[in-house]
Design an enzyme around this catalytic site. Structure first.
Site, PDB file in Angstrom:
ATOM      1  CD  GLU A 107      36.493  37.853  39.955  1.00 39.97           C
ATOM      2  OE1 GLU A 107      37.233  38.223  40.875  1.00 39.97           O
ATOM      3  OE2 GLU A 107      35.310  37.496  40.120  1.00 39.97           O
ATOM      4  CD  GLU A 127      38.896  33.770  42.497  1.00 44.33           C
ATOM      5  OE1 GLU A 127      39.095  32.775  41.767  1.00 44.33           O
ATOM      6  OE2 GLU A 127      38.976  34.934  42.077  1.00 44.33           O
TER       7      GLU A 127
END
Ligand code: NAD
Length: 696
Positions: A107, A127
């Site tokens: 990210e 995730e």
């Protein structure tokens, strides 16, 4: 905080290096440091461009999961703010992805204008494996960079990709052999000199416009993952978030992502999966066996018994390149066993999970023999013959005669007393249980069972072997059934008791399936064969209540799927269980014989009466010291028994409903059913003190 981020100027390029050992996880301090450093280089007129990299072997291996669930300091910038700050830079920012770039790491890199990676870098958004979604812009930026479909592949796959694959998907611009930072510095300098327009992921619409043409994609994905992720929340939330990237402007998409991320962070499912992440590592630690205990090198193995388990265990060794000698009584049994192994490999080739040329390579590591003397050069010998004590003793006497000095002598017994087996040898210190699960080449649990005289070296070696074989090892103490099957016995016993009282196999199976197990107990029994242990029970004349129904089915030749009938009936060539009125009649008869008046039993009662006694048995196992910790039971149940991962395991689940509630139910069961339902002391203590199993 800026000491976590080193700044070095290479001419007019500022190189920022994240240095948060061991793998540079993103913590709130790292974010604060990055915010300071980027502000500093933005304001520095002598800096034309910026490179961001990681110290050591990782770029950023993820968010610091120890900070999850803790309140965030609102005055400190978060990763979302930092990624936006980087994206908004007027100077080109190049991520030099030198190693692992996972979750928050990617990210962060997506906030950079350009991404270059080393060939060995592993890149991805894992995730969902922790019950989360990428929550710092990952679900919004990645679809803008590579399109919604590829973004869903990456996010739902949850795996880290090798750099070349990440390049093929468009996540990184290039893979660089050699000095990645030097290459990134050149790249950044050139971008600044050429004055190229900086690609800012949040502003990109090209890939989103393409994705808009196929809005059916999202529902298709929900359907496609329905089976694989049954019961899991996060993967479905991730699809919602990526859909928002396509339907909403960036800022609104980010808001949606935050809302969803907040839900997942606070969810019990994510707490369960994060707990397991640590529990799996904790299971490797054995308090009285220090980490530096010497272990034996396992370069060659021998397996005695080429049946279901022996074949599967052999595959585990061959799969990691360790040669195996497989011993069975007759050539016929050997041929059958080796044929089954080859067939399993060929199925993997057909499914695309293995290359055709690997079949011969792996089969080449397996040598069959009917002479037990051929165990002589093995570093470990695993016995997997029938579950009969006398037979096992006989085999171990021979192993003691022929095994080389220092070899480990292991048994794959499911429940037998390993001390008795060890006692027939002159070397009980090398005797231990290595309990694999069926199918052994697939199931991840390796339940190692410590006998009274197993030496620290023997224990340390089989724990390490578990990791070598890519399994999850758990160490159990020696009691009947060890950890896993001792609890399983309670599970099956209680299911049958409910059937006697009024439930039907299909109702119980449905409740257990809906709870999250892959199958209920009766579907499993039909799959394994109702005749497992039948002959032994007949010979021993045991007529336990628990087997009345099962053995009556066997008496009538209803051996499960293989005979087209067991607890259910099966249509020719199908494995779909169909409830059978014939069995229902048989059950009614059994109830009558037991003097039980059948009644309707609710699904809630079924769940409580099966799961709570299992929890209670788990608590007794911890109490009695046969498990080192409650979390080992959870790791065993998730990896060996199909307990739903999103519930964290039996003991974690007990904590989520409250040990006091389980205790209160066990007291009721105790009154109704007597000693077998006696609440464990640990459960009682936790209930009274308001404690938790997983916080001991
Ligand atoms: P199986 O019946 O499929 O295989 C047993 C094999 O041992 C047969 O090939 C047989 O020919 C061979 N054998 C018997 N006597 C022998 C001897 N004297 N010398 C050499 N080989 C001999 O049994 P299985 O299901 O593979 O179970 C093996 C062991 O693993 C048992 O102890 C069982 O409790 C345990 N186990 C089984 C499972 C399971 O799900 N099947 C799971 C975990 C553990």
């Amino acid at each position: 905080m800026s000491e976590l981020i080193h700044l070095e100027k290479q001419g007019d390029v500022a190189v920022l290096t994240i240095d948060n050992p061991p793998v540079n996880p993103i913590s709130s301090d790292v974010c604060a440091g990055l915010a300071e450093r980027f502000a500093e280089v933005a304001a520095d007129d002598s800096v034309a461009a910026v490179v961001l990299t990681g110290a050591g072997r990782a770029f950023v291996a993820g968010a610091d999961i120890r900070e999850f669930g803790k309140p965030r300091d609102p005055n400190k910038p978060g990763l979302r703010d930092v990624a936006m700050q980087i994206e908004d830079m007027e100077k080109p920012v190049v991520a030099a992805i030198n190693g692992a770039c996972a979750g928050g790491g990617l990210e962060l890199a997506l906030g950079c204008h350009f991404r270059l990676a080393s060939p060995g870098a592993q890149i991805g958004l894992p995730e969902v494996n922790l019950g989360l979604i990428p929550g710092a812009g990952g679900t919004q930026r990645l679809p803008r960079v590579i399109g919604a479909e590829a973004a869903l592949d990456a996010i739902l796959g949850g795996r880290l990709m090798p750099a070349p694959q990440a390049k093929a998907m468009g996540i990184v611009e290039d893979v660089i052999d050699g000095d990645i930072v030097a290459a990134a510095v050149d790249y950044a300098r050139k971008a600044a000199a050429d004055g190229v327009e900086l690609p800012r992921a949040s502003k990109r619409t090209d890939k989103i416009d393409e994705s808009k043409k196929n809005m059916g994609l999202f529902d298709d994905r929900r359907k496609a993952i329905a089976r694989r992720y049954r019961g899991f929340e996060a993967p479905f939330y991730a699809i919602d978030a990526v859909e928002a990237a396509v339907t909403l402007p960036f800022d609104e998409g980010m808001k949606k992502e935050r809302e969803i991320a907040d839900i997942t962070v606070a969810s019990t499912q994510s707490a369960a999966q994060r707990y397991l992440f640590f529990a799996e590592r904790e299971a490797l630690k054995i308090p009285d066996i220090p980490k530096d205990t010497p272990t034996k090198d396992i370069k060659k193995a021998a397996i005695v018994g080429a049946g279901t388990m022996g074949g599967g265990i052999s595959m585990c060794f061959a799969n990691v390149g360790i040669p195996v000698t497989i011993i069975d009584e007759s050539q016929e049994a050997l041929d059958r066993g080796l044929g089954r192994v080859r067939n399993n490999y060929e199925v993997s080739v057909k499914r695309g999970s293995m290359k055709a040329e690997d079949v011969d390579k792996r089969m080449g590591l397996l040598t069959g023999s009917t002479d037990i003397k051929d165990v002589a050069d093995a570093d470990i010998i695993i016995e997997a013959v029938f579950e009969e004590m006398n037979l096992k003793k006989e085999i171990f006497k021979k192993l003691d005669e022929h095994a080389k000095d220092g070899a480990i002598l292991a048994t794959n017994s499911s429940a037998l007393d390993i001390d008795q087996i060890a006692a027939v040898t002159k070397r009980p210190e090398v005797v231990i249980g290595t309990h694999f699960f069926s199918p052994a080449n697939v199931m991840r649990l390796l339940e190692n069972v410590r006998a009274s005289k197993s030496s620290p070296e023997t224990i340390a070696t089989v724990m390490k072997l578990g990791q070598t074989l890519r399994k999850q090892p758990v160490l159990a103490g020696l009691c009947p059934g060890y950890i896993g099957n001792r609890i399983l016995r309670v599970y099956l016993r209680e299911a049958d008791e409910l059937v006697f009282e009024g439930a039907l196999p299909q109702q119980i199976d449905k409740v257990i399936y809906d709870f999250g197990f892959a199958m209920g107990p009766y579907a499993v029994r039909d799959m394994a064969g109702t005749d497992v242990g039948y002959q032994a029970r007949k010979l021993a004349g045991t007529n336990e209540r628990q087997y009345i129904l099962n053995d009556r089915l066997c008496d009538e030749g209803r051996l499960g799927q293989k005979t087209g009938a067991g607890y259910y009936r099966y249509e020719e060539g199908s494995r779909t269980p169909i409830p059978d009125p014939y069995v229902e009649n048989m059950i009614e008869e059994v109830s009558k014989e037991l003097g039980i008046t059948r009644r309707a039993i609710s699904d809630e009662e079924i769940l409580e009466r099966i799961i709570y006694p299992m929890i209670n048995e788990g608590a007794k196992i911890v109490d009695e010291g046969y498990a080192l910790r409650a979390s080992d039971i959870d790791v065993a149940y998730v990896h060996g028994y199909g307990f739903p991962r999103y519930r964290g395991g039996l003991m974690f689940y007990a904590d989520t409903i409250g040990p006091d509630k389980v205790y209160e139910a066990m007291e009721r069961f105790h009154k109704a059913r007597g000693d077998i339902m006696e609440p464990s002391k640990l459960l009682e203590k936790l209930a009274k003190e308001g404690g938790k199993f997983t916080e001991q």
